[in-house]
Design a protein around this motif. Structure first.
Motif, PDB file in Angstrom:
ATOM      1  N   THR A 141       0.799  -1.216   0.000  1.00 37.41           N
ATOM      2  CA  THR A 141       0.000   0.000   0.000  1.00 37.41           C
ATOM      3  C   THR A 141       0.835   1.271   0.000  1.00 37.41           C
ATOM      4  O   THR A 141       0.383   2.292  -0.486  1.00 37.41           O
ATOM      5  CB  THR A 141      -0.920   0.013   1.228  1.00 37.41           C
ATOM      6  OG1 THR A 141      -0.119  -0.099   2.406  1.00 37.41           O
ATOM      7  CG2 THR A 141      -1.898  -1.153   1.186  1.00 37.41           C
ATOM      8  N   MET A 189      -0.924  11.911 -10.644  1.00 33.75           N
ATOM      9  CA  MET A 189      -2.252  11.673 -10.077  1.00 33.75           C
ATOM     10  C   MET A 189      -2.902  10.439 -10.712  1.00 33.75           C
ATOM     11  O   MET A 189      -3.472   9.585 -10.018  1.00 33.75           O
ATOM     12  CB  MET A 189      -3.150  12.896 -10.276  1.00 33.75           C
ATOM     13  CG  MET A 189      -4.523  12.763  -9.641  1.00 33.75           C
ATOM     14  SD  MET A 189      -5.600  14.198  -9.923  1.00 33.75           S
ATOM     15  CE  MET A 189      -5.984  13.972 -11.666  1.00 33.75           C
ATOM     16  N   VAL A 190      -2.808  10.326 -12.029  1.00 34.16           N
ATOM     17  CA  VAL A 190      -3.358   9.153 -12.719  1.00 34.16           C
ATOM     18  C   VAL A 190      -2.604   7.896 -12.308  1.00 34.16           C
ATOM     19  O   VAL A 190      -3.191   6.823 -12.130  1.00 34.16           O
ATOM     20  CB  VAL A 190      -3.305   9.372 -14.236  1.00 34.16           C
ATOM     21  CG1 VAL A 190      -3.719   8.109 -14.976  1.00 34.16           C
ATOM     22  CG2 VAL A 190      -4.210  10.529 -14.634  1.00 34.16           C
ATOM     23  N   LEU A 200      -1.074   7.271  -9.391  1.00 37.63           N
ATOM     24  CA  LEU A 200      -1.418   6.875  -8.030  1.00 37.63           C
ATOM     25  C   LEU A 200      -2.808   6.262  -7.932  1.00 37.63           C
ATOM     26  O   LEU A 200      -3.059   5.400  -7.080  1.00 37.63           O
ATOM     27  CB  LEU A 200      -1.316   8.081  -7.093  1.00 37.63           C
ATOM     28  CG  LEU A 200       0.074   8.646  -6.843  1.00 37.63           C
ATOM     29  CD1 LEU A 200      -0.007   9.922  -6.014  1.00 37.63           C
ATOM     30  CD2 LEU A 200       0.968   7.621  -6.156  1.00 37.63           C
ATOM     31  N   LYS A 201      -3.711   6.689  -8.806  1.00 40.59           N
ATOM     32  CA  LYS A 201      -5.093   6.227  -8.696  1.00 40.59           C
ATOM     33  C   LYS A 201      -5.413   5.058  -9.618  1.00 40.59           C
ATOM     34  O   LYS A 201      -6.084   4.110  -9.201  1.00 40.59           O
ATOM     35  CB  LYS A 201      -6.050   7.394  -9.000  1.00 40.59           C
ATOM     36  CG  LYS A 201      -7.504   7.058  -8.756  1.00 40.59           C
ATOM     37  CD  LYS A 201      -7.761   6.732  -7.292  1.00 40.59           C
ATOM     38  CE  LYS A 201      -9.226   6.403  -7.047  1.00 40.59           C
ATOM     39  NZ  LYS A 201      -9.484   6.056  -5.643  1.00 40.59           N
ATOM     40  N   ALA A 202      -4.936   5.095 -10.845  1.00 38.45           N
ATOM     41  CA  ALA A 202      -5.404   4.134 -11.838  1.00 38.45           C
ATOM     42  C   ALA A 202      -4.364   3.105 -12.247  1.00 38.45           C
ATOM     43  O   ALA A 202      -4.725   2.009 -12.662  1.00 38.45           O
ATOM     44  CB  ALA A 202      -5.895   4.868 -13.092  1.00 38.45           C
ATOM     45  N   MET A 241      -2.440  12.457  -1.343  1.00 43.11           N
ATOM     46  CA  MET A 241      -2.809  11.197  -1.983  1.00 43.11           C
ATOM     47  C   MET A 241      -1.771  10.109  -1.743  1.00 43.11           C
ATOM     48  O   MET A 241      -2.106   8.930  -1.579  1.00 43.11           O
ATOM     49  CB  MET A 241      -2.983  11.413  -3.491  1.00 43.11           C
ATOM     50  CG  MET A 241      -4.256  12.109  -3.902  1.00 43.11           C
ATOM     51  SD  MET A 241      -4.401  12.244  -5.702  1.00 43.11           S
ATOM     52  CE  MET A 241      -4.413  10.503  -6.157  1.00 43.11           C
ATOM     53  N   ASP A 301      -6.241   8.648  -0.638  1.00 44.18           N
ATOM     54  CA  ASP A 301      -6.577   7.922  -1.850  1.00 44.18           C
ATOM     55  C   ASP A 301      -7.989   8.238  -2.325  1.00 44.18           C
ATOM     56  O   ASP A 301      -8.285   8.140  -3.515  1.00 44.18           O
ATOM     57  CB  ASP A 301      -6.421   6.416  -1.601  1.00 44.18           C
ATOM     58  CG  ASP A 301      -6.481   5.614  -2.883  1.00 44.18           C
ATOM     59  OD1 ASP A 301      -6.086   6.159  -3.927  1.00 44.18           O
ATOM     60  OD2 ASP A 301      -6.940   4.464  -2.843  1.00 44.18           O
ATOM     61  N   ASN A 302      -8.865   8.620  -1.432  1.00 48.62           N
ATOM     62  CA  ASN A 302     -10.242   8.940  -1.805  1.00 48.62           C
ATOM     63  C   ASN A 302     -10.528  10.432  -1.725  1.00 48.62           C
ATOM     64  O   ASN A 302     -10.897  11.066  -2.720  1.00 48.62           O
ATOM     65  CB  ASN A 302     -11.218   8.173  -0.900  1.00 48.62           C
ATOM     66  CG  ASN A 302     -11.149   6.673  -1.130  1.00 48.62           C
ATOM     67  OD1 ASN A 302     -10.976   6.226  -2.261  1.00 48.62           O
ATOM     68  ND2 ASN A 302     -11.265   5.900  -0.072  1.00 48.62           N
ATOM     69  N   PHE A 311      -8.050  12.648  -3.732  1.00 48.64           N
ATOM     70  CA  PHE A 311      -8.210  12.406  -5.176  1.00 48.64           C
ATOM     71  C   PHE A 311      -9.448  13.101  -5.714  1.00 48.64           C
ATOM     72  O   PHE A 311      -9.418  13.708  -6.794  1.00 48.64           O
ATOM     73  CB  PHE A 311      -8.283  10.907  -5.447  1.00 48.64           C
ATOM     74  CG  PHE A 311      -8.706  10.588  -6.852  1.00 48.64           C
ATOM     75  CD1 PHE A 311      -7.832  10.785  -7.913  1.00 48.64           C
ATOM     76  CD2 PHE A 311      -9.986  10.121  -7.114  1.00 48.64           C
ATOM     77  CE1 PHE A 311      -8.225  10.512  -9.217  1.00 48.64           C
ATOM     78  CE2 PHE A 311     -10.386   9.844  -8.413  1.00 48.64           C
ATOM     79  CZ  PHE A 311      -9.504  10.034  -9.461  1.00 48.64           C
ATOM     80  N   TYR A 312     -10.557  13.026  -4.988  1.00 49.61           N
ATOM     81  CA  TYR A 312     -11.773  13.673  -5.471  1.00 49.61           C
ATOM     82  C   TYR A 312     -11.621  15.192  -5.494  1.00 49.61           C
ATOM     83  O   TYR A 312     -12.142  15.863  -6.393  1.00 49.61           O
ATOM     84  CB  TYR A 312     -12.961  13.272  -4.587  1.00 49.61           C
ATOM     85  CG  TYR A 312     -13.383  11.831  -4.787  1.00 49.61           C
ATOM     86  CD1 TYR A 312     -13.647  11.337  -6.054  1.00 49.61           C
ATOM     87  CD2 TYR A 312     -13.502  10.967  -3.704  1.00 49.61           C
ATOM     88  CE1 TYR A 312     -14.015  10.025  -6.247  1.00 49.61           C
ATOM     89  CE2 TYR A 312     -13.873   9.645  -3.884  1.00 49.61           C
ATOM     90  CZ  TYR A 312     -14.125   9.175  -5.161  1.00 49.61           C
ATOM     91  OH  TYR A 312     -14.488   7.868  -5.349  1.00 49.61           O
ATOM     92  N   ALA A 324      -9.450  15.805  -8.558  1.00 49.06           N
ATOM     93  CA  ALA A 324     -10.233  15.625  -9.786  1.00 49.06           C
ATOM     94  C   ALA A 324     -11.207  16.777  -9.992  1.00 49.06           C
ATOM     95  O   ALA A 324     -11.399  17.263 -11.121  1.00 49.06           O
ATOM     96  CB  ALA A 324     -10.983  14.300  -9.729  1.00 49.06           C
TER      97      ALA A 324
END
Length: 276
Positions: free
Chosen positions: A71, A140-141, A143-145, A210, A217-218, A221-222, A225
């Motif tokens: 993680t 950012m992409v 770390l998230k996707a 993030m 992570d949530n 990120f929001y 975004a």
């Protein structure tokens, strides 16, 4: 004569009470065993004491320790963020850019013209603003996707976005020369750079959250975004206003231009992101 006096007269003075004298030599010189005079010491076994920390060590099957490598971000993410933050600060300090002037120029055309002329900005000197935003968006992409893959994945994604960004700006300049709207296209590109600089400044703190906060992570990120969407939508409406004010071409060419360089790339990126 006592026993001690007999030993001292039979031995030289430099051998009196000598711990290095062999027992055989002492018995030959004196004629009596030295064990009666110097009894051997009893050798005691070392005492083994239990450590105070014996029962405080964690077991090897601890769940938190097993999940941490999966993680937590890798080390290069921290280096990437520090380098991005340092380069952005260096660019703003060398160009003497103030955030208040940048925000004012994003909503006012005259303030944008003063901002560009006063700081001697234009052409290649504005390109780092876009590259900073692309670097932040790429991380950012990632770390998230993209999950926790290698550094080369994030780097290749950032290089691909930067190449598309440069091609896009070149296409805008080309269309401006074709339709003889260089004033409108130049103002539009400058406005985009300013919005991208604001986006980069806002994204970097959120990227730290993030990467290293449990709730980042949530929540972070929001927020990131939402900030990205707000910046892109504001940039689009700002570009429409500049085109309607400065453009000499017909509305058909404006719609054609927006479909090629704005809407289609944005829809492709959104579809790819939600497909992951």
């Amino acid at each position: 004569m006592t026993t001690i006096d007999t030993i001292q007269t039979a031995l030289p003075f430099y051998l009196w009470d000598s711990p290095y004298q062999l027992p055989e030599q002492a018995e030959a010189n004196v004629g009596i065993p030295l064990d009666s005079i110097f009894p051997p010491r009893e050798i005691q076994a070392p005492v083994v004491r239990r450590s105070l920390f014996t029962h405080t060590t964690l077991p090897t099957t601890h769940d938190t320790l097993q999940q941490r490598p999966e993680t937590s971000p890798t080390a290069w993410v921290f280096v990437y963020l520090i380098a991005l933050c340092g380069l952005l600060f260096l660019y703003h300090s060398r160009r003497k850019l103030r955030l208040a002037d940048t925000l004012h120029s994003a909503v006012d055309r005259r303030a944008m013209d003063r901002f560009v002329r006063g700081n001697n900005l234009g052409g290649i000197s504005l390109l780092p603003m876009g590259l900073f935003a692309i670097s932040a968006l790429s991380l950012m992409v990632y770390l998230k996707a993209m999950g926790h893959t290698a550094f080369s994945t994030c780097l290749l994604f950032a290089v691909a976005l930067a190449a598309l960004y440069i091609i896009r700006n070149a296409l805008i300049h080309f269309l401006g020369n074709v339709f003889e709207d260089t004033d409108a296209t130049s103002a539009y590109i400058t406005s985009n750079y300013i919005y991208h600089d604001i986006l980069a400044v806002g994204l970097i703190p959120l990227l730290f959250l993030m990467a290293y906060m449990p709730w980042g992570d949530n929540v972070a990120f929001y927020i990131a975004a939402g900030l990205t969407a707000l910046c892109l939508i504001s940039r689009l409406f700002r570009g429409l206003k500049l085109f309607l004010t400065l453009s000499k071409s017909r509305s058909f060419y404006l719609f054609y231009y927006l479909c090629i360089v704005e809407l289609v790339p944005l829809l492709v990126v959104v579809k790819w992101f939600f497909a992951q």
